[in-house]
Structure formats: structure tokens, C-alpha cells
Design a protein around this motif. Sequence first.
Motif, PDB file in Angstrom:
ATOM      1  N   ALA A  78       6.986   8.736  -5.219  1.00 23.57           N
ATOM      2  CA  ALA A  78       7.398   9.367  -3.970  1.00 23.57           C
ATOM      3  C   ALA A  78       7.106  10.862  -4.031  1.00 23.57           C
ATOM      4  CB  ALA A  78       8.882   9.144  -3.695  1.00 23.57           C
ATOM      5  N   GLN A  79       6.776  11.414  -2.892  1.00 22.32           N
ATOM      6  CA  GLN A  79       6.561  12.855  -2.765  1.00 22.32           C
ATOM      7  C   GLN A  79       7.325  13.305  -1.526  1.00 22.32           C
ATOM      8  OE1 GLN A  79       4.083  14.677  -4.735  1.00 22.32           O
ATOM      9  NE2 GLN A  79       4.774  16.611  -3.862  1.00 22.32           N
ATOM     10  N   ALA A 133      -3.521  14.914  -2.568  1.00 22.97           N
ATOM     11  CA  ALA A 133      -2.863  15.081  -3.871  1.00 22.97           C
ATOM     12  C   ALA A 133      -2.106  13.817  -4.252  1.00 22.97           C
ATOM     13  CB  ALA A 133      -1.924  16.281  -3.828  1.00 22.97           C
ATOM     14  N   PHE A 134      -1.462  13.176  -3.289  1.00 24.97           N
ATOM     15  CA  PHE A 134      -0.711  11.953  -3.575  1.00 24.97           C
ATOM     16  C   PHE A 134      -1.660  10.842  -4.014  1.00 24.97           C
ATOM     17  CE2 PHE A 134       1.511   8.022  -2.580  1.00 24.97           C
ATOM     18  CZ  PHE A 134       2.788   8.283  -3.054  1.00 24.97           C
ATOM     19  N   PHE A 186       5.054   7.704   0.013  1.00 25.88           N
ATOM     20  CA  PHE A 186       5.671   6.699  -0.835  1.00 25.88           C
ATOM     21  C   PHE A 186       4.648   5.724  -1.398  1.00 25.88           C
ATOM     22  CE2 PHE A 186       9.329   7.482   2.161  1.00 25.88           C
ATOM     23  CZ  PHE A 186      10.190   8.045   1.219  1.00 25.88           C
ATOM     24  N   GLY A 187       4.956   5.268  -2.629  1.00 22.65           N
ATOM     25  CA  GLY A 187       4.292   4.109  -3.193  1.00 22.65           C
ATOM     26  C   GLY A 187       5.134   2.874  -2.919  1.00 22.65           C
ATOM     27  N   GLU A 211       0.827  -1.207   0.000  1.00 22.69           N
ATOM     28  CA  GLU A 211       0.000   0.000   0.000  1.00 22.69           C
ATOM     29  C   GLU A 211       0.862   1.258   0.000  1.00 22.69           C
ATOM     30  OE1 GLU A 211      -3.441   0.302   2.479  1.00 22.69           O
ATOM     31  OE2 GLU A 211      -3.411  -1.849   2.946  1.00 22.69           O
ATOM     32  N   ASP A 212       0.284   2.346  -0.512  1.00 21.95           N
ATOM     33  CA  ASP A 212       0.916   3.649  -0.359  1.00 21.95           C
ATOM     34  C   ASP A 212       0.962   3.976   1.131  1.00 21.95           C
ATOM     35  OD1 ASP A 212       0.917   3.805  -3.101  1.00 21.95           O
ATOM     36  OD2 ASP A 212      -0.837   5.116  -3.213  1.00 21.95           O
TER      37      ASP A 212
END
Length: 355
Positions: free
Chosen positions: A128-129, A120-121, A174-175, A99-100
Motif C-alpha cells: 500500500a502507498q 513508483a508503485f 494498493f496491492g 490486480e494493483d
Amino acid sequence: MKALLLSGGSGTRLRPLTHTSAKQLVPVANKPVLFYGLEAIAEAGVTEVGIVVGDTAEEIREAVGDGSAFGLDVTYIPQAAPLGLAHAVLIAREFLGDEDFVMYLGDNFVVGGITDLVDAFRTEQPDAQILLTKVPNPTAFGVAELDAAGRVVGLEEKPARPRSELALVGVYLFGPAIHEAVRAIEPSRRGELEITDAVQRLIDTGRDVRSTTVSGYWKDTGNVTDMLEVNRSVLETLERRIDGAVDAGSEIIGRVRIEAGAKVTGSRIVGPVVVGPETVIADSYVGPFTSIAGGCRIEDSEIEYSIMLRDSSMSGVRRVQASLIGRNVEVTPADRRPAAHRFVLGDHSRVRISS
């Protein structure tokens, strides 16, 4: 989406306070820093939280419990030693699955929360942000380098020669691609698995890594100066509420919150100030940006721009300011004769004396 909240680490910059208490539980406006992170995660609609814990695990467990008080479902993930942020992701693999997730450093403070960032993610789905902010001392942080188009091209942990003023804020999204990255990197010269190295690997392998520059307020509360500044910032939003007892000989000015069971006599309190339950303030002055926890006693004294933790006392002391006073501390005047200072100080203490 899940959350990974990091609450290990030894808190060396807050010693001697953190010799006996988890740094994430030091209060800001009478609420542990860690709780602000938990509340921000819950407000973002994330309910499954893994808390990475170390030597202070029992104290964290006692404070947070199963997470239900925050509307969360908490799983505790033991970390034998603080071996880096990427190591925390590595040991949380089973909990995180594919999971994210949002990774939140438990001693960091982000005013305004993380809801917009999480939304937003979820919508854009990058790999990744990272969050960035300009700092005057980038050598103390992970630093990001952006190209002319604003894309992240390089990351480095605590560089001797920073390539920018943009430091990584202690919130990451993160993904599942991050799991391969943390397995692939080697320990840094500090002996840790650095999250900057893992994100750099994502960049090097063509993954979608994005950044957002934080326009609001962020602090790493790892030292006393920043703790006091965060305390000031939170108290700025305080609403006046007087639930305790205040006698006619006292003057309460501005945004002051006095909790039930507290008692104020013959004193002047100028807000913003928060006074915890069962605290007694007598014949004293409490100035702006001060947090007094529960069970404290202040008599014939003056204090401002400070944090006092629970069950501590101050008697006959003139003008204490910019101070962080731990639990069960007693502050009293020194004898005038002979003219000498007497201390009992913990390791790594810093003392400033007016003489």
C-alpha cells in the motif's frame, strides 16, 4: 493496474447545491471536478476504471458515459449506501480481481496528477502507498502517525486527539493484500468500514505500507471555500483565448478565455476568467478568479472570485464575490422600500448580509 474512482456520497457540505446535483460534477474552471480525476488516471497510463456510484448514479453515467472520451474503459459499480471507503473496495472485488489499483476520491483535486506516484508503485510494489499532507485541522481527516524513520505506524479516522498534522489525501495505491484487510475489519463508531482501519491492519500484519508527503497542491472540494480555492488554482494556469464576440466598448485584461458563442458588450473582464459558450455579459464587470458556465446572462452587474453554473442570470447586482451560484439561478436586486431581505433558501444554507 486498474483504478477505482469513488463518486458516491451525498455531498452534505455543498448543500443546497448537491440536493439536485452530484458533488463530483460541480465545475472547476467550467469542468466537473470528477473529470480532472479521470484525466489524471488516464495520464498515468491506467485505462480500466471502476466508478463507484450511489444516489446520483444516472447523472454520473450521463456525464462520463463509457469513458471513451477520456481514453478509458469504465465499469459502474453501484453502492447502495455510503458505508465507507473500505466498503467501496469490498464491493469492487470482482472488478478489481488481484490486480494493483489506484483508489481516487472523485471530489478530490491533486495538482500535477498522479503519474509519478503510479510509476513508483509499479516499480517498487509495496502492499500500500498512502499520500499525506499537513493540514491545520487534522480532526476532519484520516490522520497518519510516522516513526522517527518516517515509516507509517498508525492511522486513525477523524481522531479527537490527532497524533500528527498529517492527513491522508484522497488518493491511495494498493496491492491485492488490501482485500483480506477490508474483509477483516469491523464498522467504526460512524457505522462505516474505514480505509484507515484496513491500512492499519496491513501494518499490524507486517505488510509493506509506505507514505509520500504531497508537496504540490491538494484539496478536498467538499465545501464552498475549497471549491473556490481550487477554481482559483486552476484558473492560474489558464491561457488567453477569445473565441466569442467582444465589442469595441469592452476591455479584456489578462488571461481570459471566452468560448465560442459567448458575447461581451460594454463590459470589463479582468482575468483569470473563463466564460462559457452562449453566455452574454453586458455592461458588467467580471473580476479575477471567476468561472461563468455556458448559457448564463450577466447584465449591469459585478462579480469576482466566484463560480456560476450554467443557465443562471444576474441583473442589476453590485459586487458579488466568493460565491457559488447553482444552475438556473436568478439573482436580482431587492426592492429598496421597505428595507427588508427576502430569501428562498435550501436546507443547510449559509447567508451573509451586508446591512
